[in-house]
Design a protein around this motif. Structure first.
Motif, PDB file in Angstrom:
ATOM      1  N   GLY A   1      32.201  11.991  65.921  1.00 12.66           N
ATOM      2  CA  GLY A   1      33.432  12.716  66.211  1.00 12.66           C
ATOM      3  C   GLY A   1      34.675  11.965  65.764  1.00 12.66           C
ATOM      4  N   TYR A   2      34.466  10.797  65.161  1.00  8.05           N
ATOM      5  CA  TYR A   2      35.579   9.944  64.723  1.00  8.05           C
ATOM      6  C   TYR A   2      35.883  10.193  63.245  1.00  8.05           C
ATOM      7  CZ  TYR A   2      38.185   5.611  63.833  1.00  8.05           C
ATOM      8  OH  TYR A   2      39.143   4.686  63.486  1.00  8.05           O
ATOM      9  N   LYS A   3      37.164  10.241  62.899  1.00  8.98           N
ATOM     10  CA  LYS A   3      37.560  10.454  61.504  1.00  8.98           C
ATOM     11  C   LYS A   3      37.639   9.119  60.775  1.00  8.98           C
ATOM     12  CE  LYS A   3      39.957  14.843  62.115  1.00  8.98           C
ATOM     13  NZ  LYS A   3      41.205  15.601  61.872  1.00  8.98           N
ATOM     14  N   TRP A   4      36.727   8.947  59.824  1.00 10.38           N
ATOM     15  CA  TRP A   4      36.632   7.695  59.081  1.00 10.38           C
ATOM     16  C   TRP A   4      37.705   7.604  57.997  1.00 10.38           C
ATOM     17  CZ3 TRP A   4      34.522   3.088  59.390  1.00 10.38           C
ATOM     18  CH2 TRP A   4      34.455   2.291  58.253  1.00 10.38           C
ATOM     19  N   GLY A   5      38.226   6.379  57.810  1.00 15.91           N
ATOM     20  CA  GLY A   5      39.191   6.138  56.744  1.00 15.91           C
ATOM     21  C   GLY A   5      38.871   4.843  56.026  1.00 15.91           C
ATOM     22  N   ALA A   6      38.921   4.854  54.709  1.00 18.76           N
ATOM     23  CA  ALA A   6      38.593   3.658  53.923  1.00 18.76           C
ATOM     24  C   ALA A   6      39.536   2.503  54.227  1.00 18.76           C
ATOM     25  CB  ALA A   6      38.635   3.992  52.427  1.00 18.76           C
ATOM     26  N   SER A   7      40.716   2.806  54.726  1.00 19.20           N
ATOM     27  CA  SER A   7      41.713   1.767  55.009  1.00 19.20           C
ATOM     28  C   SER A   7      41.287   0.840  56.149  1.00 19.20           C
ATOM     29  CB  SER A   7      43.062   2.406  55.345  1.00 19.20           C
ATOM     30  OG  SER A   7      42.948   3.263  56.461  1.00 19.20           O
ATOM     31  N   GLU A   8      40.270   1.257  56.924  1.00 19.20           N
ATOM     32  CA  GLU A   8      39.782   0.404  58.011  1.00 19.20           C
ATOM     33  C   GLU A   8      39.140  -0.874  57.476  1.00 19.20           C
ATOM     34  OE1 GLU A   8      37.620   2.140  61.229  1.00 19.20           O
ATOM     35  OE2 GLU A   8      38.409   4.140  60.836  1.00 19.20           O
ATOM     36  N   PHE A   9      38.615  -0.777  56.270  1.00 19.79           N
ATOM     37  CA  PHE A   9      37.972  -1.934  55.634  1.00 19.79           C
ATOM     38  C   PHE A   9      39.055  -2.813  55.012  1.00 19.79           C
ATOM     39  CE2 PHE A   9      35.764  -3.722  51.798  1.00 19.79           C
ATOM     40  CZ  PHE A   9      34.854  -4.515  52.469  1.00 19.79           C
ATOM     41  N   GLY A  10      38.989  -4.116  55.238  1.00 21.44           N
ATOM     42  CA  GLY A  10      40.096  -4.983  54.829  1.00 21.44           C
ATOM     43  C   GLY A  10      39.854  -5.865  53.628  1.00 21.44           C
ATOM     44  N   GLU A  11      38.813  -5.567  52.822  1.00 15.72           N
ATOM     45  CA  GLU A  11      38.501  -6.462  51.706  1.00 15.72           C
ATOM     46  C   GLU A  11      38.675  -5.813  50.335  1.00 15.72           C
ATOM     47  OE1 GLU A  11      35.210  -9.199  52.060  1.00 15.72           O
ATOM     48  OE2 GLU A  11      34.902  -8.579  54.151  1.00 15.72           O
ATOM     49  N   TRP A  12      39.448  -4.745  50.255  1.00 13.21           N
ATOM     50  CA  TRP A  12      39.728  -4.150  48.946  1.00 13.21           C
ATOM     51  C   TRP A  12      40.522  -5.149  48.102  1.00 13.21           C
ATOM     52  CZ3 TRP A  12      36.457  -0.568  48.773  1.00 13.21           C
ATOM     53  CH2 TRP A  12      36.248   0.327  49.833  1.00 13.21           C
ATOM     54  N   ASN A  13      40.290  -5.162  46.792  1.00 13.38           N
ATOM     55  CA  ASN A  13      40.955  -6.138  45.933  1.00 13.38           C
ATOM     56  C   ASN A  13      41.408  -5.506  44.614  1.00 13.38           C
ATOM     57  OD1 ASN A  13      38.606  -5.863  44.419  1.00 13.38           O
ATOM     58  ND2 ASN A  13      37.733  -7.817  45.077  1.00 13.38           N
TER      59      ASN A  13
ATOM     60  N   ASP B   1      35.619  -6.114  30.875  1.00 15.98           N
ATOM     61  CA  ASP B   1      34.194  -5.907  30.623  1.00 15.98           C
ATOM     62  C   ASP B   1      33.618  -4.927  31.645  1.00 15.98           C
ATOM     63  OD1 ASP B   1      31.279  -6.330  30.843  1.00 15.98           O
ATOM     64  OD2 ASP B   1      31.595  -7.951  29.408  1.00 15.98           O
ATOM     65  N   VAL B   2      33.078  -3.827  31.168  1.00 14.95           N
ATOM     66  CA  VAL B   2      32.536  -2.775  32.034  1.00 14.95           C
ATOM     67  C   VAL B   2      31.468  -3.316  32.983  1.00 14.95           C
ATOM     68  CG1 VAL B   2      31.067  -0.710  31.985  1.00 14.95           C
ATOM     69  CG2 VAL B   2      33.085  -0.845  30.513  1.00 14.95           C
ATOM     70  N   HIS B   3      30.571  -4.143  32.466  1.00 18.00           N
ATOM     71  CA  HIS B   3      29.478  -4.657  33.291  1.00 18.00           C
ATOM     72  C   HIS B   3      29.976  -5.639  34.343  1.00 18.00           C
ATOM     73  CE1 HIS B   3      27.243  -3.091  29.799  1.00 18.00           C
ATOM     74  NE2 HIS B   3      26.256  -2.919  30.668  1.00 18.00           N
ATOM     75  N   VAL B   4      30.855  -6.532  33.938  1.00 20.26           N
ATOM     76  CA  VAL B   4      31.409  -7.519  34.881  1.00 20.26           C
ATOM     77  C   VAL B   4      32.180  -6.820  36.001  1.00 20.26           C
ATOM     78  CG1 VAL B   4      33.074  -9.393  35.143  1.00 20.26           C
ATOM     79  CG2 VAL B   4      31.517  -9.376  33.182  1.00 20.26           C
ATOM     80  N   LEU B   5      33.031  -5.876  35.618  1.00 23.66           N
ATOM     81  CA  LEU B   5      33.846  -5.167  36.605  1.00 23.66           C
ATOM     82  C   LEU B   5      32.990  -4.347  37.565  1.00 23.66           C
ATOM     83  CD1 LEU B   5      36.729  -4.003  34.247  1.00 23.66           C
ATOM     84  CD2 LEU B   5      36.943  -5.637  36.128  1.00 23.66           C
ATOM     85  N   SER B   6      31.966  -3.695  37.044  1.00 25.36           N
ATOM     86  CA  SER B   6      31.098  -2.872  37.894  1.00 25.36           C
ATOM     87  C   SER B   6      30.355  -3.726  38.916  1.00 25.36           C
ATOM     88  CB  SER B   6      30.095  -2.085  37.029  1.00 25.36           C
ATOM     89  OG  SER B   6      30.773  -1.182  36.186  1.00 25.36           O
ATOM     90  N   GLU B   7      29.882  -4.890  38.489  1.00 26.38           N
ATOM     91  CA  GLU B   7      29.183  -5.781  39.414  1.00 26.38           C
ATOM     92  C   GLU B   7      30.120  -6.298  40.507  1.00 26.38           C
ATOM     93  OE1 GLU B   7      26.328  -8.664  37.953  1.00 26.38           O
ATOM     94  OE2 GLU B   7      26.327  -7.675  35.995  1.00 26.38           O
ATOM     95  N   LYS B   8      31.346  -6.643  40.113  1.00 25.82           N
ATOM     96  CA  LYS B   8      32.324  -7.124  41.098  1.00 25.82           C
ATOM     97  C   LYS B   8      32.700  -6.013  42.075  1.00 25.82           C
ATOM     98  CE  LYS B   8      34.497 -10.847  38.458  1.00 25.82           C
ATOM     99  NZ  LYS B   8      35.775 -11.345  37.885  1.00 25.82           N
ATOM    100  N   CYS B   9      32.827  -4.802  41.564  1.00 25.80           N
ATOM    101  CA  CYS B   9      33.151  -3.656  42.416  1.00 25.80           C
ATOM    102  C   CYS B   9      32.015  -3.396  43.400  1.00 25.80           C
ATOM    103  CB  CYS B   9      33.403  -2.422  41.546  1.00 25.80           C
ATOM    104  SG  CYS B   9      33.853  -0.944  42.483  1.00 25.80           S
ATOM    105  N   PHE B  10      30.784  -3.467  42.916  1.00 27.08           N
ATOM    106  CA  PHE B  10      29.639  -3.214  43.791  1.00 27.08           C
ATOM    107  C   PHE B  10      29.547  -4.246  44.908  1.00 27.08           C
ATOM    108  CE2 PHE B  10      25.194  -3.614  45.054  1.00 27.08           C
ATOM    109  CZ  PHE B  10      24.916  -2.295  45.398  1.00 27.08           C
ATOM    110  N   GLU B  11      29.884  -5.500  44.605  1.00 26.25           N
ATOM    111  CA  GLU B  11      29.862  -6.547  45.629  1.00 26.25           C
ATOM    112  C   GLU B  11      30.745  -6.166  46.820  1.00 26.25           C
ATOM    113  OE1 GLU B  11      31.009 -10.217  43.850  1.00 26.25           O
ATOM    114  OE2 GLU B  11      29.227 -10.339  42.567  1.00 26.25           O
ATOM    115  N   ILE B  12      31.909  -5.605  46.536  1.00 23.53           N
ATOM    116  CA  ILE B  12      32.817  -5.182  47.609  1.00 23.53           C
ATOM    117  C   ILE B  12      32.294  -3.934  48.307  1.00 23.53           C
ATOM    118  CG2 ILE B  12      35.162  -4.404  48.146  1.00 23.53           C
ATOM    119  CD1 ILE B  12      34.922  -7.367  47.396  1.00 23.53           C
ATOM    120  N   LEU B  13      31.787  -2.987  47.534  1.00 19.76           N
ATOM    121  CA  LEU B  13      31.276  -1.747  48.122  1.00 19.76           C
ATOM    122  C   LEU B  13      30.050  -2.000  49.002  1.00 19.76           C
ATOM    123  CD1 LEU B  13      31.677   0.739  45.142  1.00 19.76           C
ATOM    124  CD2 LEU B  13      33.061   0.601  47.222  1.00 19.76           C
TER     125      LEU B  13
END
Length: 207
Positions: free
Chosen positions: A55-67, A177-189
């Protein structure tokens, strides 16, 4: 299986497929597009699932490690959806062995002369990399240039900054670099997904 878990597994699978596609332009383009879409779909599914379960409305802003890398992907999604498709180019590096060296233990190391060029994919549906970079050689015997081949050839799939906003975001991310960026993004996700799971468990206990 929860819907969010399914999307996260798809995201992980798209990254693995991207890693295996380093020699296929069409697969790199498709898998990166899939990965980009799933990064957005993950949060969308979290909103629906969290509200349904707690019943809670989720927001991505609750997570504090976006970069800076995740911010780049956010901008890429907006550009891809509303302005123009993401374009991927190839950075090719040719390495020519010009000397060898030995260290104090007798181990040999190569000294390389490197030439680099960036070129468009040409046919975005090509299944193989086709290079137009002619080997360059500075030597006395110019007639033998066609016989000279690089010892090592590297390919990087890189993002073309089609807007000033994306160009600046790439600079902040410190890579194109597409591969480097995707891996770094996945680490955060991956951290984001674990944070979401813990939060949902906590909220369900309060019900």
């Amino acid at each position: 299986m929860k819907d969010t878990k399914l999307v996260f597994r798809d995201l992980e699978d798209s990254l693995n497929e991207l890693k295996l596609s380093r020699k296929s332009p069409v697969n790199v383009r498709r898998q990166f597009g899939r990965f980009l879409t799933l990064t957005q779909q993950l949060t969308g599914m979290m909103r629906k699932e969290c509200e349904r379960l707690t019943g809670y409305k989720w927001g991505a802003s609750e997570f504090g490690e976006w970069n800076s890398v995740t911010d780049l992907f956010k901008k890429l999604r907006r550009t891809d959806y509303h302005e123009s498709p993401v374009v991927i180019n190839v950075r090719e590096s040719q390495h020519f062995l010009v000397n060898t060296y030995k260290d104090e233990f007798g181990e040999e190391y190569g000294g390389y002369l490197t030439f680099q060029v960036t070129w468009g994919l040409g046919d975005p549906f090509a299944s193989d990399i086709s290079s137009d970079l002619t080997p360059i050689f500075f030597g006395k015997n110019k007639e033998s240039i066609e016989d000279i081949k690089p010892d090592i050839v590297d390919y990087e799939f890189i993002l073309d900054p089609r807007t000033d906003e994306i160009k600046k975001a790439l600079e902040l991310a410190c890579s194109d670099d597409v591969h480097v960026l995707s891996e770094k993004c996945f680490e955060i996700l991956e951290k984001y997904y674990q944070f979401y799971q813990d939060r949902v468990k906590e909220l369900m206990k309060r019900k």
